[in-house]
Design a protein around this motif. Structure first.
Motif, PDB file in Angstrom:
ATOM      1  N   MET A  76       1.041  -1.465   0.312  1.00 25.85           N
ATOM      2  CA  MET A  76       0.129  -0.117  -0.291  1.00 25.85           C
ATOM      3  C   MET A  76       0.894   1.989  -0.181  1.00 25.85           C
ATOM      4  N   LEU A  77       1.877   1.003   0.745  1.00 25.79           N
ATOM      5  CA  LEU A  77       2.810   2.543   1.159  1.00 25.79           C
ATOM      6  C   LEU A  77       3.473   2.137  -0.462  1.00 25.79           C
ATOM      7  N   ASN A  78       4.236   1.726  -0.718  1.00 19.72           N
ATOM      8  CA  ASN A  78       4.891   1.971  -3.028  1.00 19.72           C
ATOM      9  C   ASN A  78       4.196   2.275  -2.935  1.00 19.72           C
ATOM     10  N   HIS A  79       2.330   1.784  -2.835  1.00 16.51           N
ATOM     11  CA  HIS A  79       1.549   2.949  -4.490  1.00 16.51           C
ATOM     12  C   HIS A  79       1.192   4.533  -3.953  1.00 16.51           C
ATOM     13  N   TYR A  80       1.845   4.524  -2.848  1.00 11.40           N
ATOM     14  CA  TYR A  80       1.198   5.612  -2.704  1.00 11.40           C
ATOM     15  C   TYR A  80       2.997   6.866  -0.992  1.00 11.40           C
ATOM     16  N   PRO A  81       3.070   6.593  -1.978  1.00  8.07           N
ATOM     17  CA  PRO A  81       4.577   6.967  -1.558  1.00  8.07           C
ATOM     18  C   PRO A  81       4.388   8.694  -0.318  1.00  8.07           C
ATOM     19  N   ASP A  82       3.439   9.241  -0.647  1.00  9.97           N
ATOM     20  CA  ASP A  82       3.435  10.488   0.159  1.00  9.97           C
ATOM     21  C   ASP A  82       2.759   9.709   1.269  1.00  9.97           C
ATOM     22  N   LEU A  83       2.144   8.633   1.815  1.00  7.41           N
ATOM     23  CA  LEU A  83       2.185   8.200   2.851  1.00  7.41           C
ATOM     24  C   LEU A  83       3.259   7.723   3.758  1.00  7.41           C
ATOM     25  N   LYS A  84       4.595   7.755   3.123  1.00  6.53           N
ATOM     26  CA  LYS A  84       5.785   7.467   4.505  1.00  6.53           C
ATOM     27  C   LYS A  84       5.883   8.825   4.898  1.00  6.53           C
ATOM     28  N   ALA A  85       5.889   9.541   4.743  1.00  9.05           N
ATOM     29  CA  ALA A  85       5.619  10.586   5.630  1.00  9.05           C
ATOM     30  C   ALA A  85       4.979  10.663   7.056  1.00  9.05           C
ATOM     31  N   MET A  86       3.863   9.829   6.963  1.00  6.27           N
ATOM     32  CA  MET A  86       3.261   9.659   8.250  1.00  6.27           C
ATOM     33  C   MET A  86       3.511   8.303   8.588  1.00  6.27           C
ATOM     34  N   TYR A  87       3.053   7.527   7.742  1.00  4.59           N
ATOM     35  CA  TYR A  87       2.722   5.706   8.072  1.00  4.59           C
ATOM     36  C   TYR A  87       4.776   5.132   7.611  1.00  4.59           C
ATOM     37  N   SER A  88       4.845   3.118   8.772  1.00  9.01           N
ATOM     38  CA  SER A  88       5.708   3.053   8.448  1.00  9.01           C
ATOM     39  C   SER A  88       4.616   1.586   8.264  1.00  9.01           C
ATOM     40  N   ALA A  89       5.282   0.815   7.893  1.00  5.64           N
ATOM     41  CA  ALA A  89       5.263  -0.852   6.921  1.00  5.64           C
ATOM     42  C   ALA A  89       4.877  -1.219   9.348  1.00  5.64           C
ATOM     43  N   THR A  90       5.545  -1.310   9.425  1.00  6.10           N
ATOM     44  CA  THR A  90       6.298  -1.472  10.692  1.00  6.10           C
ATOM     45  C   THR A  90       5.906  -0.654  12.178  1.00  6.10           C
ATOM     46  N   ASP A  91       5.266   0.557  11.441  1.00  3.41           N
ATOM     47  CA  ASP A  91       4.538   1.505  12.936  1.00  3.41           C
ATOM     48  C   ASP A  91       3.794   0.414  13.427  1.00  3.41           C
ATOM     49  N   ASP A  92       2.991   0.313  14.918  1.00  3.12           N
ATOM     50  CA  ASP A  92       1.857   0.419  15.583  1.00  3.12           C
ATOM     51  C   ASP A  92       1.505   1.332  15.226  1.00  3.12           C
ATOM     52  N   ASN A  93       0.250   1.672  13.903  1.00  2.63           N
ATOM     53  CA  ASN A  93      -0.385   2.600  13.488  1.00  2.63           C
ATOM     54  C   ASN A  93      -1.244   2.695  12.374  1.00  2.63           C
TER      55      ASN A  93
END
Length: 131
Positions: free
Chosen positions: A89-106
């Motif tokens: 998902m984050l690879n398809h929406y790279p702008d989200l990587k500023a707020m989210y990570s595949a390994t965070d708890d959110n």
């Protein structure tokens, strides 16, 4: 399901309806849509009210409009905790990587199950797709 994905993706923004603990419908704009592992996914944050509402009642509906046609997609959302699903998902929406990570708890990705999508317009018969 591919046709449903393409329609939602072309809209850019769709509106997701959930229900809060008092039974009040809640609608908010979303922009993430993805196909991973043969399922249709959306993304949100676990800390958001939206996520809490989905976990309490997974039945949702989304709606979007594009070029004289609109789509309504009703179904249940299922949380997928796999890092691979979040990364995709984050690879398809790279702008989200500023707020989210595949390994965070959110970061939360959810896929539709028992879904019925209806594409309607004023000029053609509705198209119904179940997946």
């Amino acid at each position: 399901m591919e046709e449903i994905y393409e329609f939602i993706k072309a809209c850019g923004t769709y509106y997701l309806a959930t229900v809060d603990s008092d039974g009040q419908p809640r609608v908010r704009p979303f922009g993430t849509i993805n196909i991973f592992d043969g399922k249709l996914y959306i993304q949100t944050g676990k800390k958001k009210d939206c996520s809490k509402q989905i976990q309490a009642n997974p039945k949702v509906e989304l709606c979007c409009f594009n070029g004289g046609a609109w789509l309504r997609l009703a179904g249940e959302l299922v949380r997928d905790e796999r890092i691979e699903a979040k990364e995709d998902m984050l690879n398809h929406y790279p702008d989200l990587k500023a707020m989210y990570s595949a390994t965070d708890d959110n970061t939360e990705v959810l896929y539709f199950k028992n879904a019925t999508a209806t594409i309607s317009s004023f000029t053609a018969a509705p198209i119904v797709v179940k997946f």
